[in-house]
Write a protein that holds these residues in place. Structure first.
Motif, short mmCIF file in Angstrom:
data_model
loop_
_atom_site.label_atom_id
_atom_site.label_comp_id
_atom_site.label_asym_id
_atom_site.label_seq_id
_atom_site.Cartn_x
_atom_site.Cartn_y
_atom_site.Cartn_z
N LEU A 168 -1.85 15.08 -0.34
CA LEU A 168 -0.27 14.68 -0.65
C LEU A 168 -0.67 13.23 0.48
O LEU A 168 -0.40 12.40 -0.49
N ALA A 169 -0.21 13.72 1.46
CA ALA A 169 0.01 12.41 3.12
C ALA A 169 -1.56 11.72 2.94
O ALA A 169 -1.23 10.79 2.15
N THR A 170 -3.41 12.22 1.54
CA THR A 170 -3.24 10.68 2.10
C THR A 170 -4.19 10.17 1.14
O THR A 170 -4.20 8.72 0.60
N ALA A 171 -3.27 11.03 -0.38
CA ALA A 171 -2.91 9.69 -1.60
C ALA A 171 -2.10 8.76 -1.59
O ALA A 171 -2.50 7.75 -1.54
N GLU A 172 -1.19 9.20 -0.30
CA GLU A 172 0.32 8.56 -0.28
C GLU A 172 -0.30 7.55 0.43
O GLU A 172 0.27 6.25 -0.09
N GLU A 173 -1.06 7.37 1.34
CA GLU A 173 -2.09 5.98 2.42
C GLU A 173 -2.21 4.89 1.65
O GLU A 173 -2.52 3.95 1.82
N THR A 174 -2.92 5.46 0.16
CA THR A 174 -3.36 4.70 -1.00
C THR A 174 -2.15 3.62 -1.60
O THR A 174 -2.84 2.81 -2.02
N TRP A 175 -1.24 3.81 -1.49
CA TRP A 175 0.14 3.06 -2.69
C TRP A 175 0.41 2.14 -1.53
O TRP A 175 1.11 2.01 -0.31
N GLY A 176 0.44 0.80 -2.02
CA GLY A 176 0.71 -0.70 -1.22
C GLY A 176 2.33 -0.59 -1.73
O GLY A 176 2.82 -0.14 -2.65
N SER A 177 3.03 -1.43 -0.93
CA SER A 177 4.57 -2.30 -1.04
C SER A 177 4.57 -2.82 -2.85
O SER A 177 5.63 -2.04 -3.30
N GLU A 178 3.97 -3.14 -3.40
CA GLU A 178 4.23 -3.58 -4.79
C GLU A 178 3.66 -2.41 -5.84
O GLU A 178 4.12 -2.62 -7.25
N ASP A 179 3.32 -1.20 -5.26
CA ASP A 179 2.40 -0.48 -6.33
C ASP A 179 3.65 0.06 -6.86
O ASP A 179 2.94 1.47 -7.80
N GLY A 180 4.90 0.72 -6.39
CA GLY A 180 5.52 1.33 -6.35
C GLY A 180 5.89 2.60 -5.69
O GLY A 180 4.04 2.55 -4.77
N ILE A 181 6.00 3.97 -5.66
CA ILE A 181 6.43 4.68 -5.42
C ILE A 181 4.83 5.59 -5.49
O ILE A 181 4.62 5.52 -6.97
#
Length: 300
Positions: free
Chosen positions: A221-234
């Motif tokens: 979950l943590a590593t996948a989360e890092e791939t999301w930028g601010s404009e991508d939403g949560i």
DNA sequence: AATGGTCAAGTCAGC
DNA sequence: GCTGACTTGACCATT
């Protein structure tokens, strides 16, 4: 932490309206398509309202919304006919804080070896993107796809995915997210692709439990989360559990409450929107929302 | 009205 | 090389 939105894909069985009426190639005509599109949109609106009334603010729109929209031999000019209606629905959805995503099916293969298959995949992604663009949704409305085939050479197949993705128009790439699957490309591969292309990873917890390189859920979950930028939403996370006694990869008929509570507890403190890929759709989503609302996540 | 074979499409395993 | 599974609802020809 933001509130997790919970959603389900495409179909609401409680309502019973059909939001994915379709057409055979043989029975295609533009007037018939117009009728089917209108009917699908009616149902879509009904489902979205039902969802909001029931506190469900995440929904996957079916790829069958506009039948044959991306068929290379048909290419119907559907956009001009329903653009305004989509924009109205999209405005309402945004006001309500509803998140939308789409998920092209198994036939959309961006990393195929055959050019024809790739160009069909491009047409299909453009169609999905048109729907979301016409709705006026921001880039947190994603189009999620799998990497595709392995073709006996994982590295080469990933390279093809990268070069196809890099050639995509910007507006499509801004919505594209890649999801780990249960037989070809696990999370680790998707993370690598994400780094090369700059697109986020949708973490599918069920696929991960079936096919992984040993990463515990929290780390995944943590590593996948890092791939999301601010404009991508949560981040978006897909969840299911195995169908008891079912074949490999089969999704549960209904939410396994204990399995789900364990998942929630282990997901602390990560923040994401959760798509429940469970056969009884909205029923499980409602139960999951109730369970998630009970601060289950604080009781580790 | 009900039924059951078929459907735009791709990959993979098994023959 | 070909077929069926995958997964699955809806179409549509037939009764």
């Amino acid at each position: 932490m933001g509130a997790m939105r919970i959603g389900y894909p495409c179909i609401n069985r409680t309502l019973g309206c059909v939001g994915a009426r379709t057409l055979r190639l043989r029975s295609y005509s533009f007037p018939r398509l117009e009728e089917v599109m209108a009917s699908n949109l009616d149902c879509l609106e009904t489902m979205l309202h039902w969802n909001v009334d029931h506190g469900l603010r995440f929904f996957r729109i079916t790829s069958d919304l506009i039948p044959l929209a991306s068929h290379p031999e048909v290419r119907p000019p559907w956009q001009e006919r329903i653009g305004e209606r989509l924009s109205k629905i999209g405005r309402w959805v945004s006001e309500q804080g509803v998140r939308i995503d789409m998920h092209p099916g198994q036939y959309t293969v961006l990393n195929a070896k055959e050019d024809r298959i790739v160009s069909n995949a491009l047409l299909d992604l453009a169609y999905h993107c048109d729907v979301l663009d016409l709705m006026g949704l921001d880039r947190s409305a994603k189009i999620q796809i799998h990497v595709g085939g392995v073709y006996g050479d994982r590295a080469a197949s990933m390279d093809r995915f990268v070069s196809a993705a890099q050639r995509l128009p910007k507006r499509i790439r801004a919505r594209l997210v890649v999801e780990n699957d249960e037989r070809g490309f696990p999370l680790a591969d998707c993370l690598g692709l994400s780094r090369r292309i700059g697109i986020p990873v949708v973490f599918d917890a069920y696929h991960h439990s079936l096919f992984n390189r040993g990463e515990p859920l929290r780390e995944a979950l943590a590593t996948a989360e890092e791939t999301w930028g601010s404009e991508d939403g949560i981040p978006i996370v897909d969840y299911s559990s195995p169908a008891p006694g079912g074949r490999f990869g089969r999704h549960a008929e209904t939410l396994d409450d204990r399995h789900f509570k364990r998942f929630l507890a282990q997901s602390v403190p990560h923040d994401f929107d959760l798509m429940l890929e469970i056969k009884d759709k909205e029923l499980s989503a409602l139960r999951a929302a109730a369970l998630a609302g009970d601060d289950v996540r604080l009781i580790t």
